[in-house]
Design a protein around this motif. Structure first.
Motif, PDB file in Angstrom:
ATOM      1  N   MET A   1       0.861  -1.176   0.000  1.00 33.10           N
ATOM      2  CA  MET A   1       0.000   0.000   0.000  1.00 33.10           C
ATOM      3  C   MET A   1       0.898   1.226   0.000  1.00 33.10           C
ATOM      4  N   SER A   2       0.654   2.089  -0.928  1.00 32.89           N
ATOM      5  CA  SER A   2       1.521   3.247  -1.093  1.00 32.89           C
ATOM      6  C   SER A   2       0.693   4.527  -1.141  1.00 32.89           C
ATOM      7  N   VAL A   3       1.006   5.440  -0.227  1.00 33.08           N
ATOM      8  CA  VAL A   3       0.345   6.744  -0.225  1.00 33.08           C
ATOM      9  C   VAL A   3       1.044   7.614  -1.259  1.00 33.08           C
ATOM     10  N   ARG A   4       0.270   8.249  -2.097  1.00 33.64           N
ATOM     11  CA  ARG A   4       0.812   9.183  -3.079  1.00 33.64           C
ATOM     12  C   ARG A   4       0.653  10.594  -2.525  1.00 33.64           C
ATOM     13  N   HIS A   5       1.602  11.447  -2.855  1.00 34.74           N
ATOM     14  CA  HIS A   5       1.621  12.800  -2.305  1.00 34.74           C
ATOM     15  C   HIS A   5       1.640  13.838  -3.422  1.00 34.74           C
ATOM     16  N   TRP A   6       0.941  14.934  -3.201  1.00 32.79           N
ATOM     17  CA  TRP A   6       0.980  16.068  -4.108  1.00 32.79           C
ATOM     18  C   TRP A   6       2.384  16.638  -4.093  1.00 32.79           C
ATOM     19  N   SER A   9       6.207  21.257  -6.589  1.00 33.50           N
ATOM     20  CA  SER A   9       7.173  21.673  -7.611  1.00 33.50           C
ATOM     21  C   SER A   9       6.821  21.093  -8.980  1.00 33.50           C
ATOM     22  N   ARG A  10       6.172  19.956  -9.005  1.00 35.00           N
ATOM     23  CA  ARG A  10       5.764  19.331 -10.264  1.00 35.00           C
ATOM     24  C   ARG A  10       4.314  19.651 -10.613  1.00 35.00           C
ATOM     25  N   ASP A  11       3.420  19.633  -9.589  1.00 39.07           N
ATOM     26  CA  ASP A  11       1.986  19.736  -9.812  1.00 39.07           C
ATOM     27  C   ASP A  11       1.428  21.146  -9.618  1.00 39.07           C
ATOM     28  N   GLY A  12       2.234  22.066  -9.066  1.00 38.54           N
ATOM     29  CA  GLY A  12       1.744  23.406  -8.770  1.00 38.54           C
ATOM     30  C   GLY A  12       1.071  23.438  -7.402  1.00 38.54           C
ATOM     31  N   PRO A  13       0.457  24.561  -7.071  1.00 34.94           N
ATOM     32  CA  PRO A  13      -0.205  24.681  -5.766  1.00 34.94           C
ATOM     33  C   PRO A  13      -1.343  23.661  -5.634  1.00 34.94           C
ATOM     34  N   LYS A  22      -5.915  15.914 -11.674  1.00 35.28           N
ATOM     35  CA  LYS A  22      -4.865  14.887 -11.653  1.00 35.28           C
ATOM     36  C   LYS A  22      -5.498  13.495 -11.606  1.00 35.28           C
ATOM     37  N   LEU A  23      -6.487  13.308 -10.737  1.00 30.60           N
ATOM     38  CA  LEU A  23      -7.159  12.008 -10.636  1.00 30.60           C
ATOM     39  C   LEU A  23      -7.911  11.670 -11.919  1.00 30.60           C
ATOM     40  N   GLU A  24      -8.578  12.661 -12.503  1.00 28.15           N
ATOM     41  CA  GLU A  24      -9.293  12.420 -13.755  1.00 28.15           C
ATOM     42  C   GLU A  24      -8.329  12.046 -14.880  1.00 28.15           C
ATOM     43  N   ALA A  25      -7.149  12.663 -14.911  1.00 26.33           N
ATOM     44  CA  ALA A  25      -6.145  12.340 -15.925  1.00 26.33           C
ATOM     45  C   ALA A  25      -5.639  10.901 -15.772  1.00 26.33           C
ATOM     46  N   ASP A  74      -2.756  14.115  -0.242  1.00 23.87           N
ATOM     47  CA  ASP A  74      -2.425  12.686  -0.245  1.00 23.87           C
ATOM     48  C   ASP A  74      -3.574  11.891  -0.852  1.00 23.87           C
ATOM     49  N   TRP A  75      -3.244  10.786  -1.504  1.00 20.88           N
ATOM     50  CA  TRP A  75      -4.257   9.855  -1.966  1.00 20.88           C
ATOM     51  C   TRP A  75      -3.718   8.448  -1.925  1.00 20.88           C
ATOM     52  N   LEU A  76      -4.652   7.516  -1.855  1.00 13.20           N
ATOM     53  CA  LEU A  76      -4.330   6.103  -1.671  1.00 13.20           C
ATOM     54  C   LEU A  76      -5.210   5.278  -2.590  1.00 13.20           C
ATOM     55  N   LEU A  77      -4.610   4.342  -3.299  1.00 11.65           N
ATOM     56  CA  LEU A  77      -5.360   3.439  -4.164  1.00 11.65           C
ATOM     57  C   LEU A  77      -5.919   2.299  -3.326  1.00 11.65           C
ATOM     58  N   VAL A  78      -7.184   1.984  -3.555  1.00 11.71           N
ATOM     59  CA  VAL A  78      -7.852   0.878  -2.875  1.00 11.71           C
ATOM     60  C   VAL A  78      -8.261  -0.118  -3.956  1.00 11.71           C
ATOM     61  N   PRO A  79      -7.589  -1.277  -3.996  1.00 12.04           N
ATOM     62  CA  PRO A  79      -7.903  -2.250  -5.052  1.00 12.04           C
ATOM     63  C   PRO A  79      -9.343  -2.773  -4.952  1.00 12.04           C
ATOM     64  N   ARG A  80      -9.876  -3.169  -6.078  1.00 14.85           N
ATOM     65  CA  ARG A  80     -11.207  -3.786  -6.140  1.00 14.85           C
ATOM     66  C   ARG A  80     -11.248  -4.954  -5.144  1.00 14.85           C
ATOM     67  N   GLY A  81     -12.289  -4.978  -4.320  1.00 14.71           N
ATOM     68  CA  GLY A  81     -12.483  -6.085  -3.390  1.00 14.71           C
ATOM     69  C   GLY A  81     -11.660  -6.027  -2.116  1.00 14.71           C
TER      70      GLY A  81
END
Length: 102
Positions: A1-6, A9-13, A22-25, A74-81
């Protein structure tokens, strides 16, 4: 399980529209929710892959027995099931983007 972080410097404010974009992309359909302090979601599953992202506040998630505390950007992927639970941490509401993989 990996937390992703904004990454400013890459993504802007960090803003809600920018995190949504970002999520829609990444191929997610995004819905916005506000969870008040004390909100708890007991163990449950979903029939789809999803991501939980935090715009503001603090959200504790346990996915397949692994704990993560998400803050703004922050965001976290939750697999199906995957069995997971969540709770608002602290006295501030959580503004969450609930993203479902298309």
């Amino acid at each position: 399980m990996s937390v992703r972080h904004w990454n400013p410097s890459r993504d802007g404010p960090l803003t809600e529209p920018a995190l949504r974009a970002k999520l829609e992309a990444l191929g997610y359909r995004v819905a916005r929710y506000v969870y008040e302090p004390g909100t708890v979601f007991p163990d449950h599953t979903h029939d789809v892959e999803k991501a939980d992202a935090v715009v503001s506040g603090c959200f504790r998630l346990v996915v397949r027995g692994h704990l993560a505390v998400l803050g703004p950007g922050d965001w976290l992927l939750v697999p199906r099931g995957a069995v997971h639970s969540a709770a608002v941490v602290g006295d501030e509401p959580v503004v969450s983007l609930d993203a479902v993989k298309l």
